[in-house]
Design a protein around this motif. Structure first.
Motif, PDB file in Angstrom:
ATOM      1  N   MET A   1       0.846  -1.179   0.000  1.00  0.00           N
ATOM      2  CA  MET A   1       0.000   0.000   0.000  1.00  0.00           C
ATOM      3  C   MET A   1       0.887   1.235   0.000  1.00  0.00           C
ATOM      4  N   TYR A   6      -6.274   3.467   0.583  1.00  0.00           N
ATOM      5  CA  TYR A   6      -6.895   3.135   1.870  1.00  0.00           C
ATOM      6  C   TYR A   6      -7.681   1.846   1.706  1.00  0.00           C
ATOM      7  N   ILE A   7      -8.088   1.274   2.818  1.00  0.00           N
ATOM      8  CA  ILE A   7      -8.933   0.089   2.800  1.00  0.00           C
ATOM      9  C   ILE A   7     -10.359   0.533   3.126  1.00  0.00           C
ATOM     10  N   ASN A  21      -9.247  -2.422  -1.431  1.00  0.00           N
ATOM     11  CA  ASN A  21      -8.152  -1.464  -1.353  1.00  0.00           C
ATOM     12  C   ASN A  21      -8.391  -0.477  -2.492  1.00  0.00           C
ATOM     13  N   GLU A  46      -7.766  -5.582   8.581  1.00  0.00           N
ATOM     14  CA  GLU A  46      -6.598  -5.420   9.447  1.00  0.00           C
ATOM     15  C   GLU A  46      -5.453  -6.336   9.003  1.00  0.00           C
ATOM     16  N   TYR A  48      -4.930  -7.530   5.996  1.00  0.00           N
ATOM     17  CA  TYR A  48      -4.433  -7.003   4.720  1.00  0.00           C
ATOM     18  C   TYR A  48      -3.504  -5.815   4.967  1.00  0.00           C
ATOM     19  N   GLN A  49      -3.917  -4.923   5.844  1.00  0.00           N
ATOM     20  CA  GLN A  49      -3.115  -3.738   6.152  1.00  0.00           C
ATOM     21  C   GLN A  49      -1.790  -4.143   6.807  1.00  0.00           C
ATOM     22  N   ARG A  50      -1.822  -5.087   7.708  1.00  0.00           N
ATOM     23  CA  ARG A  50      -0.629  -5.522   8.421  1.00  0.00           C
ATOM     24  C   ARG A  50       0.364  -6.186   7.465  1.00  0.00           C
ATOM     25  N   PRO A  55       3.028   0.640   5.050  1.00  0.00           N
ATOM     26  CA  PRO A  55       1.795   0.920   5.809  1.00  0.00           C
ATOM     27  C   PRO A  55       0.958   2.015   5.156  1.00  0.00           C
ATOM     28  N   THR A  56      -0.329   1.858   5.240  1.00  0.00           N
ATOM     29  CA  THR A  56      -1.224   2.852   4.681  1.00  0.00           C
ATOM     30  C   THR A  56      -1.283   4.084   5.575  1.00  0.00           C
ATOM     31  N   GLY A  59      -5.438   4.513   6.508  1.00  0.00           N
ATOM     32  CA  GLY A  59      -6.079   3.530   7.355  1.00  0.00           C
ATOM     33  C   GLY A  59      -7.274   2.840   6.745  1.00  0.00           C
ATOM     34  N   ILE A  60      -8.199   2.473   7.605  1.00  0.00           N
ATOM     35  CA  ILE A  60      -9.394   1.733   7.216  1.00  0.00           C
ATOM     36  C   ILE A  60     -10.599   2.646   7.358  1.00  0.00           C
TER      37      ILE A  60
END
Length: 73
Positions: A1, A6-7, A21, A46, A48-50, A55-56, A59-60
């Motif tokens: 990302m 963002y997600i 995404n 979470e 997917y973001q991790r 890092p995005t 955020g979500i």
């Protein structure tokens, strides 16, 4: 990302959730999945973001279902 995505967790009219995404200025990057409950959708977002290499920054984002938004389609 990257810093321009963002997600999105979006609720549909059936009370189910699509996780994607997306670019901040519009456009789909990747569809992450469809879930029947919010807990599984948020866990997937979470995870997917991790796992993302970068890092995005945004955020979500959770978007509850809205009849007004549905009528704009």
């Amino acid at each position: 990302m990257s810093s321009d995505d963002y997600i999105e967790v979006r609720e549909n009219e059936q009370g189910e959730y699509d996780v994607s995404n997306k670019f901040v200025d519009g456009g789909l990057i990747e569809k992450i999945g469809h879930f029947t409950n919010l807990r599984d959708a948020m866990i997937s977002a979470e995870d997917y973001q991790r796992k993302a290499e970068v890092p995005t920054e945004y955020g979500i984002t959770f978007l509850p279902y809205s009849k007004e938004e549905d009528s704009l389609k």
